[in-house]
Design a protein around this motif. Structure first.
Motif, PDB file in Angstrom:
ATOM      1  N   LEU A  52      -0.099  11.055 -20.247  1.00  0.00           N
ATOM      2  CA  LEU A  52      -0.544  10.354 -19.047  1.00  0.00           C
ATOM      3  C   LEU A  52      -0.190   8.877 -19.107  1.00  0.00           C
ATOM      4  CD1 LEU A  52      -4.038  12.017 -18.438  1.00  0.00           C
ATOM      5  CD2 LEU A  52      -1.991  12.285 -17.044  1.00  0.00           C
ATOM      6  N   GLN A  53      -0.346   8.266 -20.306  1.00  0.00           N
ATOM      7  CA  GLN A  53       0.000   6.846 -20.439  1.00  0.00           C
ATOM      8  C   GLN A  53       1.508   6.638 -20.263  1.00  0.00           C
ATOM      9  OE1 GLN A  53      -2.139   4.087 -20.869  1.00  0.00           O
ATOM     10  NE2 GLN A  53      -0.190   3.173 -20.274  1.00  0.00           N
ATOM     11  N   TYR A  54       2.278   7.582 -20.805  1.00  0.00           N
ATOM     12  CA  TYR A  54       3.742   7.490 -20.658  1.00  0.00           C
ATOM     13  C   TYR A  54       4.143   7.578 -19.184  1.00  0.00           C
ATOM     14  CZ  TYR A  54       8.667   8.709 -21.067  1.00  0.00           C
ATOM     15  OH  TYR A  54      10.025   8.746 -20.927  1.00  0.00           O
ATOM     16  N   LEU A  55       3.464   8.522 -18.447  1.00  0.00           N
ATOM     17  CA  LEU A  55       3.742   8.671 -17.020  1.00  0.00           C
ATOM     18  C   LEU A  55       3.337   7.407 -16.260  1.00  0.00           C
ATOM     19  CD1 LEU A  55       4.668  10.351 -14.644  1.00  0.00           C
ATOM     20  CD2 LEU A  55       2.410  11.457 -14.590  1.00  0.00           C
ATOM     21  N   ALA A  56       2.194   6.814 -16.659  1.00  0.00           N
ATOM     22  CA  ALA A  56       1.753   5.574 -16.000  1.00  0.00           C
ATOM     23  C   ALA A  56       2.758   4.459 -16.225  1.00  0.00           C
ATOM     24  CB  ALA A  56       0.367   5.172 -16.524  1.00  0.00           C
ATOM     25  N   ASP A  57       3.300   4.359 -17.447  1.00  0.00           N
ATOM     26  CA  ASP A  57       4.302   3.326 -17.724  1.00  0.00           C
ATOM     27  C   ASP A  57       5.563   3.540 -16.900  1.00  0.00           C
ATOM     28  OD1 ASP A  57       2.590   2.168 -19.519  1.00  0.00           O
ATOM     29  OD2 ASP A  57       3.448   3.166 -21.277  1.00  0.00           O
ATOM     30  N   LEU A  58       5.973   4.817 -16.751  1.00  0.00           N
ATOM     31  CA  LEU A  58       7.166   5.107 -15.952  1.00  0.00           C
ATOM     32  C   LEU A  58       6.980   4.694 -14.495  1.00  0.00           C
ATOM     33  CD1 LEU A  58       8.337   8.615 -17.239  1.00  0.00           C
ATOM     34  CD2 LEU A  58       9.427   6.403 -17.629  1.00  0.00           C
ATOM     35  N   LEU A  59       5.750   4.881 -13.994  1.00  0.00           N
ATOM     36  CA  LEU A  59       5.464   4.551 -12.595  1.00  0.00           C
ATOM     37  C   LEU A  59       5.074   3.098 -12.403  1.00  0.00           C
ATOM     38  CD1 LEU A  59       3.471   7.769 -11.634  1.00  0.00           C
ATOM     39  CD2 LEU A  59       5.830   7.246 -11.062  1.00  0.00           C
ATOM     40  N   SER A  60       5.006   2.295 -13.532  1.00  0.00           N
ATOM     41  CA  SER A  60       4.620   0.873 -13.458  1.00  0.00           C
ATOM     42  C   SER A  60       3.230   0.715 -12.847  1.00  0.00           C
ATOM     43  CB  SER A  60       5.657   0.079 -12.654  1.00  0.00           C
ATOM     44  OG  SER A  60       6.887   0.092 -13.284  1.00  0.00           O
ATOM     45  N   VAL A  61       2.278   1.540 -13.319  1.00  0.00           N
ATOM     46  CA  VAL A  61       0.873   1.391 -12.932  1.00  0.00           C
ATOM     47  C   VAL A  61       0.068   1.173 -14.193  1.00  0.00           C
ATOM     48  CG1 VAL A  61       1.110   2.785 -10.852  1.00  0.00           C
ATOM     49  CG2 VAL A  61       0.464   3.890 -13.005  1.00  0.00           C
ATOM     50  N   ASP A  62      -1.146   0.619 -14.042  1.00  0.00           N
ATOM     51  CA  ASP A  62      -1.971   0.303 -15.210  1.00  0.00           C
ATOM     52  C   ASP A  62      -2.860   1.473 -15.632  1.00  0.00           C
ATOM     53  OD1 ASP A  62      -1.324  -2.574 -15.615  1.00  0.00           O
ATOM     54  OD2 ASP A  62      -1.999  -2.680 -13.543  1.00  0.00           O
ATOM     55  N   GLU A  63      -3.297   2.306 -14.685  1.00  0.00           N
ATOM     56  CA  GLU A  63      -4.173   3.426 -15.009  1.00  0.00           C
ATOM     57  C   GLU A  63      -3.728   4.657 -14.233  1.00  0.00           C
ATOM     58  OE1 GLU A  63      -8.175   2.337 -14.160  1.00  0.00           O
ATOM     59  OE2 GLU A  63      -8.167   0.543 -15.434  1.00  0.00           O
ATOM     60  N   GLY A  73       0.831  -1.208   0.000  1.00  0.00           N
ATOM     61  CA  GLY A  73       0.000   0.000   0.000  1.00  0.00           C
ATOM     62  C   GLY A  73       0.858   1.247   0.000  1.00  0.00           C
ATOM     63  N   ASN A  74       1.894   1.248   0.829  1.00  0.00           N
ATOM     64  CA  ASN A  74       2.778   2.423   0.884  1.00  0.00           C
ATOM     65  C   ASN A  74       3.514   2.618  -0.433  1.00  0.00           C
ATOM     66  OD1 ASN A  74       2.106   2.998   3.546  1.00  0.00           O
ATOM     67  ND2 ASN A  74       3.683   1.650   4.375  1.00  0.00           N
ATOM     68  N   GLU A  75       3.873   1.505  -1.089  1.00  0.00           N
ATOM     69  CA  GLU A  75       4.590   1.625  -2.370  1.00  0.00           C
ATOM     70  C   GLU A  75       3.699   2.272  -3.425  1.00  0.00           C
ATOM     71  OE1 GLU A  75       6.537  -1.209  -5.816  1.00  0.00           O
ATOM     72  OE2 GLU A  75       6.145  -2.038  -3.814  1.00  0.00           O
ATOM     73  N   TYR A  76       2.441   1.807  -3.511  1.00  0.00           N
ATOM     74  CA  TYR A  76       1.525   2.390  -4.508  1.00  0.00           C
ATOM     75  C   TYR A  76       1.182   3.826  -4.144  1.00  0.00           C
ATOM     76  CZ  TYR A  76       1.038  -2.403  -6.065  1.00  0.00           C
ATOM     77  OH  TYR A  76       1.286  -3.658  -6.539  1.00  0.00           O
ATOM     78  N   LEU A  77       1.096   4.137  -2.816  1.00  0.00           N
ATOM     79  CA  LEU A  77       0.867   5.510  -2.396  1.00  0.00           C
ATOM     80  C   LEU A  77       2.016   6.399  -2.861  1.00  0.00           C
ATOM     81  CD1 LEU A  77      -0.738   7.603  -0.782  1.00  0.00           C
ATOM     82  CD2 LEU A  77       0.493   6.853   1.279  1.00  0.00           C
ATOM     83  N   THR A  78       3.230   5.885  -2.761  1.00  0.00           N
ATOM     84  CA  THR A  78       4.402   6.637  -3.211  1.00  0.00           C
ATOM     85  C   THR A  78       4.324   6.916  -4.709  1.00  0.00           C
ATOM     86  OG1 THR A  78       5.754   5.638  -1.488  1.00  0.00           O
ATOM     87  CG2 THR A  78       6.920   6.626  -3.334  1.00  0.00           C
ATOM     88  N   ARG A  79       3.854   5.905  -5.495  1.00  0.00           N
ATOM     89  CA  ARG A  79       3.725   6.108  -6.949  1.00  0.00           C
ATOM     90  C   ARG A  79       2.679   7.169  -7.262  1.00  0.00           C
ATOM     91  NH1 ARG A  79       3.995  -0.154  -9.207  1.00  0.00           N
ATOM     92  NH2 ARG A  79       5.778  -0.790  -7.941  1.00  0.00           N
ATOM     93  N   ALA A  80       1.535   7.164  -6.485  1.00  0.00           N
ATOM     94  CA  ALA A  80       0.502   8.168  -6.719  1.00  0.00           C
ATOM     95  C   ALA A  80       1.044   9.560  -6.389  1.00  0.00           C
ATOM     96  CB  ALA A  80      -0.728   7.846  -5.855  1.00  0.00           C
ATOM     97  N   LYS A  81       1.797   9.693  -5.283  1.00  0.00           N
ATOM     98  CA  LYS A  81       2.374  10.986  -4.932  1.00  0.00           C
ATOM     99  C   LYS A  81       3.388  11.436  -5.979  1.00  0.00           C
ATOM    100  CE  LYS A  81       1.708  10.714   0.089  1.00  0.00           C
ATOM    101  NZ  LYS A  81       2.361  10.682   1.419  1.00  0.00           N
ATOM    102  N   ALA A  82       4.114  10.464  -6.537  1.00  0.00           N
ATOM    103  CA  ALA A  82       5.068  10.827  -7.590  1.00  0.00           C
ATOM    104  C   ALA A  82       4.343  11.370  -8.811  1.00  0.00           C
ATOM    105  CB  ALA A  82       5.892   9.601  -7.962  1.00  0.00           C
TER     106      ALA A  82
END
Length: 636
Positions: A93-104, A66-75
């Motif tokens: 936005l898709q490029y940023l999502a790929d950089l953060l390793s998130v799907d959406e 949870g903390n890891e994904y929270l960190t990605r959202a803050k980034a």
């Protein structure tokens, strides 16, 4: 007596072997079962350790996930704060999502409306309308550090299982939300099935590991996969509960298996192997022991036989001892073993062979000492049928290990190989023969009725030196074309050997405006100009043309073998076509087609005076230079 002794000795030893095999089979069977039980215990404990480690790792990861994904959202919120224009582009936005390793990646405004997203079809979604999205609206009422982490549930847009994490935007009132699919979460937590855990452990032939639910007896996993689990692998659940110390059971296919189980939490971890595999292992062990005992029996019989035949073996040992001395170089050793005619004849043959080898070695040694250069020698004597070769023979003949072994063991084949080399001497070099394109040897071979003798020396450096000197004497150093004097020798040979009805010609060439090239660009460019022109000359068909540099900016070529005057002219005119197709790049980037004037004189007479033909071509060149510079004129 000898036969009776051998008979009873064989019977006694064979009976002892049978008794040993029976006792060995009994103890080996128990040992195999005990070893199999230990193996199963060890592997099951490894599986339990793996399960415990996986569970511990999963707990640790889930606590930090949870903390890891929270960190990605803050980034993501930080990037948007620094560059708000990111929200205006789906691609950004898709490029940023790929950089953060998130799907959406979603942006929600202050009214709770999804206004920008890496998934365009979600844009316009009102977060007030669904139970899944409405909890995130609490972020709008909080401070800049507000966030919300949601468990994996169906999302409002597509009922797709997703995990979402939202944080407050830093640049304005709003929400930045990231979404992760269950597959990405599973990859992060390292979840693994029982089948995957089984695959990480090696299994021996026939071994099967499987997991049963302790309450229902349901099969949860198998070492070769649930889909590949057959009824032959299956065992009754009640049998699995009772096999904690190992037991033999009969499955639904009425085949016997050895089973060991161990309970771990709410599951049974079981290991089984068909009894036939254990029997096969027992049979192989007994067979191995049987073979070993048979070998021992044979050895014993041989040793006993040695005692009866010691006089014969003593003589053989004496011969072997003498041969050992000969092998290490003591060629003066004389083999003298008596006692029977066979040993006497064998001793005489060995002494004859050693004498022949010694004689051959002496002769080869003298030859090598006299030559005082790197060489190899070989000799064959028919009487002893032995081929002697020095160590350098293989290297000078450039033989592989397999070729050398095959040739040196067969004197006839080796002689044929040498004769084959002698059929192809190097041009204008007596006694010199090529072994490949880059190496040459000199062979002196003497054949006699009693055999043959040969000496091989390396002639490679001498041939290369001669060829280099010949090339330098006959070729122009700048253009690598023939020098004019050697050119005249070559064309005189072609002219003399010209067949009736054929035509030949001589073409004299003079570069146009070459002095201006030197004066304008310098002599280095002038040399490049000459080299480029020479390369174009070398493009003429070699089967009909000989090209040369006469001097300075004057060149010439000779054409031959033409059946008609039209064919001859076509060949000559093709050179001007080549000039136009291959311009030269000058230092000022100008592409210049080399201009050249030419004079042609042809003849169909093999007795034509060469100097006269060259003089005619010179006259035609002079007319071209005076009248039509840059063209070819023909002497009439």
């Amino acid at each position: 007596m000898k036969k009776i002794f051998r008979k009873y000795t064989s019977v006694i030893i064979t009976a002892a072997i049978c008794l040993i095999l029976v006792i060995n089979a009994f103890f080996t069977a128990g040992s195999i079962i005990l070893q199999q039980r230990k193996t199963f215990y060890s592997k099951i404990n490894q599986i339990i350790n793996t399960l415990e480690n996986r569970a511990l790792e999963s707990d640790n990861i889930n606590r930090t996930l949870g903390n890891e994904y929270l960190t990605r959202a803050k980034a993501a919120a930080y990037v948007i704060e620094k560059d708000p224009s990111v929200v205006d582009s789906v691609e950004e936005l898709q490029y940023l999502a790929d950089l953060l390793s998130v799907d959406e990646l979603h942006i929600i405004d202050s009214d709770g409306i999804l206004t920008a997203s890496s998934v365009p079809k979600y844009i316009g979604l009102d977060f007030h309308d669904d139970e899944q999205t409405s909890p995130f609206l609490t972020i709008l009422d909080g401070d800049k550090d507000a966030y919300f982490i949601q468990d994996s549930i169906p999302n409002a847009a597509e009922d797709k299982i997703m995990k979402y994490v939202g944080v407050a935007r830093q640049d304005e009132k709003g929400i930045v939300q990231v979404g992760l699919s269950p597959l990405r979460i599973a990859e992060s937590t390292g979840n693994a099935t029982y089948d995957e855990i089984f695959n990480s452990f090696p299994t021996d032939i026939g071994e099967t590991f499987f997991v049963l639910d302790a309450s229902s007896g349901e099969l949860l996993g198998c070492s070769h996969g649930l889909s590949a689990h057959t009824s032959e692998d299956s065992v009754p659940f009640e049998k699995a509960e009772q096999a904690s110390r190992g037991s033999f059971i009969k499955n639904d296919q009425h085949s016997w298996r050895y089973l060991l189980s161990q309970r771990y939490n709410d599951i049974y971890i079981c290991a089984s192997i068909p009894v036939r595999i254990l029997i096969q292992n027992l049979a192989l062990n007994v067979l191995f022991n049987f073979i070993c005992l048979i070998v021992i029996e044979i050895i014993i019989l041989l040793l006993l036989n040695y005692l009866l035949e010691k006089k014969v073996l003593r003589g053989i040992h004496q011969i072997l001892a003498d041969l050992s001395q000969i092998t290490i170089g003591n060629l003066d050793t004389q083999v003298a073993v008596g006692g029977n005619p066979e040993f006497e004849e064998l001793s005489a043959k060995i002494n004859t062979m050693v004498s022949s080898i010694s004689h051959t070695a002496d002769r080869i040694t003298k030859i090598i000492e006299i030559s005082q250069i790197p060489l190899a020698a070989f000799e064959y004597q028919k009487e002893s049928n032995y081929l002697f070769v020095t160590s350098g023979t293989k290297k000078l003949l450039h033989l592989t290990d397999s070729q050398a072994e095959r040739l040196f063991l067969d004197p006839t084949l080796f002689y044929q190989y040498i004769q084959q080399i002698l059929k192809h001497p190097a041009e204008d070099e007596p006694d010199v023969y090529p072994v490949d394109n880059d190496h040459f040897i000199r062979i002196h071979l003497s054949s006699e009725s009693s055999g043959y003798l040969g000496v091989i020396t390396d002639a490679t450096e001498n041939i290369k030196r001669k060829r280099k000197m010949f090339f330098e004497n006959t070729h122009d150093p700048l253009t690598n074309l023939y020098r004019y004097q050697y050119f005249k020798k070559l064309i005189q040979k072609q002219l003399t050997n010209m067949l009736p009805g054929r035509l030949c010609s001589c073409v004299m060439l003079d570069l146009d405006s070459f002095k201006s090239i030197n004066d304008t660009y310098g002599h280095d460019t002038g040399d490049l100009y000459l080299k480029h022109f020479a390369k174009i000359m070398q493009m003429l068909p070699a089967q009909h043309c000989i090209v040369a540099r006469r001097s300075g900016d004057e060149f010439c070529f000779f054409t031959y073998g033409h059946t008609s005057l039209d064919a001859l002219r076509e060949c000559v005119n093709s050179f001007w076509a080549l000039l136009s197709e291959h311009p030269l790049s000058l230092p000022d980037k100008e592409q210049k087609i080399i201009g050249v004037s030419g004079g042609l004189a042809w003849t169909s007479h093999s007795d034509m005076d060469l100097d006269l033909l060259l003089n005619y071509a010179d006259k035609a060149l002079y007319n071209a230079k005076e009248q039509h510079k840059g063209t070819l004129m023909e002497y009439h």
